[in-house]
Each structure stands twice: as structure tokens, then as C-alpha cells.
Design an enzyme around this catalytic site. Structure first.
Site, PDB file in Angstrom:
ATOM      1  N   HIS A  11       0.826  -1.220   0.000  1.00 18.11           N
ATOM      2  CA  HIS A  11       0.000   0.000   0.000  1.00 18.11           C
ATOM      3  C   HIS A  11       0.865   1.277   0.000  1.00 18.11           C
ATOM      4  O   HIS A  11       2.009   1.264   0.423  1.00 18.11           O
ATOM      5  CB  HIS A  11      -0.985  -0.006   1.168  1.00 18.11           C
ATOM      6  N   GLU A  25      -1.910   1.209   7.634  1.00 18.93           N
ATOM      7  CA  GLU A  25      -1.089   0.068   7.207  1.00 18.93           C
ATOM      8  C   GLU A  25       0.110   0.513   6.385  1.00 18.93           C
ATOM      9  O   GLU A  25       1.219   0.015   6.572  1.00 18.93           O
ATOM     10  CB  GLU A  25      -1.941  -0.913   6.389  1.00 18.93           C
ATOM     11  N   HIS A  80       2.751  -6.707   4.649  1.00 16.68           N
ATOM     12  CA  HIS A  80       1.413  -6.185   4.931  1.00 16.68           C
ATOM     13  C   HIS A  80       1.099  -6.283   6.422  1.00 16.68           C
ATOM     14  O   HIS A  80       1.768  -6.979   7.175  1.00 16.68           O
ATOM     15  CB  HIS A  80       0.359  -6.971   4.146  1.00 16.68           C
ATOM     16  N   GLU A 149       1.827 -11.115   6.618  1.00 15.61           N
ATOM     17  CA  GLU A 149       0.774 -10.334   7.297  1.00 15.61           C
ATOM     18  C   GLU A 149       1.182 -10.228   8.765  1.00 15.61           C
ATOM     19  O   GLU A 149       1.057 -11.178   9.541  1.00 15.61           O
ATOM     20  CB  GLU A 149      -0.583 -11.013   7.162  1.00 15.61           C
TER      21      GLU A 149
END
Length: 303
Positions: A11, A25, A80, A149
């Protein structure tokens, strides 16, 4: 042969990724990748590395995998932070759920283990497992690829860890170690330091074993420690019944657990003992906030 590493900052730009508990994030993933790249540069040789984003750019998934493919990367790591419910928690990794080689599986195993071990130094972390999914970053990349993650931004307790810079640094460095182990990168040689000439034979020193924990100026912090007192002039250590217990010498460094504001700001140093706050006799040093938070996490004080 020089290995090529591509880091994907999950992102960026107008795409902030998950939002929760005052965190974005994209900010967290950028920090983790930057810590990883800095650690790689400082500790290993035989590689080139780059990131899919130079800064906080808006880039599509295709643009990011195209860059990695164009540069002929040997590995790609996409970083992430998870988000679901306030009760969801833990760490997990993903590779493509289609045909992948043994190398991809081995890479996921190494990376997953390294990151999970680093996280658990800050407290109990749930292992959600090594998974497979049809995710663009691991599907469209032509090299060994894994997506991580790193906890849940939606979980209050895990958000506290994600707000801890020491935790983010540790996670980033663990990503780097996992990549270096998989690629078999040689460690950088440290410069030779000439040994002093010994006039008299001495016993060999025992190897120092460094324990897990949070360190402040090279010394492991005690559970509940908030600071330390340096003794500038001799004064007594007071017992719980407010009697002089023993004398403290100049240069002594005493661990402080609490400052008793109702008793002339005396420093509580454990077991009910105190050191008086006497100007010119003691110097109080507060531990940095990030180290205090990391120390609490290490001793599971967020439970």
C-alpha cells in the site's frame, strides 16, 4: 553471482491499506521494509535490493510485480498488516496456491520462522500458519515470492505492538535475516582490530552469553524498570522500615521501578528499598519510552 531482492511496501499513496487504532497500514509496512533494507546493507554482501515504491507512491499491483519481473529479482517479499475484527490476532504468511516449486516452500518456511521468533521476544504471538492463496503479488511475480501479514491493526493489543518502533525494527530485521538465509548471502567481514599486547599471561575469558530481552545502553532492563539512579556522592540505601540499610558508593547505578511522589519523590529500587532524591547526590535517568514499552511487551505485561 549477485542476488537480486525486491521488497514490496504493501500500500501507498492514496491507498492507505488497513486503518485501525490510530494507525495506517502503509506507514507500518514502509517502516518494516526500510528497517529490513537497512539491516541487509549493514550485515550482508553479494546482493542488490530495491523496493517497488521509492516513497509514498500510488502504484497498482501490476506496476509493482512488473518492476520485480523486469529487474529479474531472485526473491520478492510483500509486507502487509492484517485487519479483520477486534478479536482477530496473529502472524501469517502466504505463497501462491497454484504450482510452486520446492524453493518457494523453503523460502516461506525460513521467513515465517524468523519473523515469528522475533515477534515472540515482545510477548505471546499467535501463529496463524503458513498459507497459500491466489494473491496477485505472489501469483504474478516470476520469482520466489512470499507475502507476510504482520499482526492485526484492528486488534487493540497488537496495535500497541505496532506502535512500538523497537518492535517494527525487530520485525523488519527478521524479514532481512530470513531472505539472507534463503539466498545464502555471506555476512560482511568486520574490520580486524589489532589485539593489545599482553604483558602477563591471563586466563581466557569465558564467552559472554547475551540473554533475550530489552537492552538499555548494553544492560538488560529488569521487569518493571522505568529508569536508573547514578550515585554522585555517597548516601544510604533506605530499608522498607525507613532505616539506613547500607551505604551507596559513588558510581553505583541502581535500577528504579517507581518514583514515590508522596514520599519526597524517593526512588523505589525494589524490595521496598528506596534512594532519596537529594540534589547533587544522585542523578536520575528516565528510560526512553520505546524501551519501556518494549520491555513491558517482553515480560507480557500487556496481557
Amino acid at each position: 553471482m549477485t542476488k537480486i531482492i525486491e521488497w514490496d511496501k504493501g500500500h501507498g499513496g492514496i491507498d492507505s491499506g488497513a486503518i485501525g487504532n490510530g494507525l495506517l497500514e502503509k506507514v507500518l509496512t514502509h517502516k518494516i521494509v526500510e528497517y529490513a533494507m537497512a539491516y541487509m546493507s549493514a550485515n550482508y554482501t553479494g546482493f542488490k535490493q530495491s523496493a517497488t515504491r521509492k516513497g509514498d507512491q500510488t502504484l497498482s499491483l501490476n506496476q509493482r510485480t512488473d518492476k520485480a519481473n523486469r529487474e529479474g529479482a531472485d526473491v520478492l517479499v510483500s509486507v502487509h498488516i492484517n485487519s479483520l475484527s477486534s478479536t482477530s490476532k496473529g502472524f501469517e504468511t502466504f505463497i501462491y496456491n497454484g504450482n510452486v516449486g520446492d524453493a518457494t516452500i523453503a523460502f516461506q518456511n525460513l521467513l515465517h520462522a524468523e519473523i515469528l521468533a522475533a515477534m515472540r521476544k515482545f510477548g505471546a504471538v499467535v501463529d496463524r500458519g503458513k498459507k497459500r492463496a491466489n494473491l496477485h503479488m505472489v501469483r504474478e511475480s516470476k520469482m520466489v515470492a512470499c507475502l507476510t501479514e504482520n499482526l492485526f491493526i484492528s486488534n487493540v493489543a497488537e496495535a500497541k505492538l505496532l506502535k512500538n518502533e523497537a518492535f517494527l525494527k525487530a520485525v523488519g530485521e527478521a524479514h532481512a535475516r530470513g531472505v539472507a538465509k534463503f539466498l545464502g548471502l555471506p555476512a560482511k567481514k568486520k574490520p580486524d582490530v589489532p589485539k593489545p599486547i599482553q604483558k602477563h599471561a591471563s586466563k581466557p575469558k569465558e564467552e559472554k552469553i547475551v540473554e533475550d530481552g530489552v537492552y538499555w545502553d548494553g544492560k538488560k532492563m529488569a521487569r518493571g524498570q522505568i529508569g536508573r539512579v547514578v550515585i554522585l556522592k555517597s548516601l544510604p540505601l533506605w530499608s522498607p522500615d525507613k532505616k539506613k540499610h547500607r551505604g551507596l558508593s559513588v558510581g553505583d547505578i541502581i535500577t528504579v521501578y517507581r518514583i514515590n511522589k508522596t514520599d519526597n519523590y524517593k526512588y523505589e529500587v525494589g524490595g521496598g528499598y528506596t534512594v532519596s532524591n537529594v540534589k547533587g547526590y544522585v542523578k536520575y535517568e528516565q528510560a526512553p519510552d520505546d524501551l519501556i514499552e518494549a520491555n513491558k511487551a517482553f515480560y507480557n505485561e500487556y496481557k
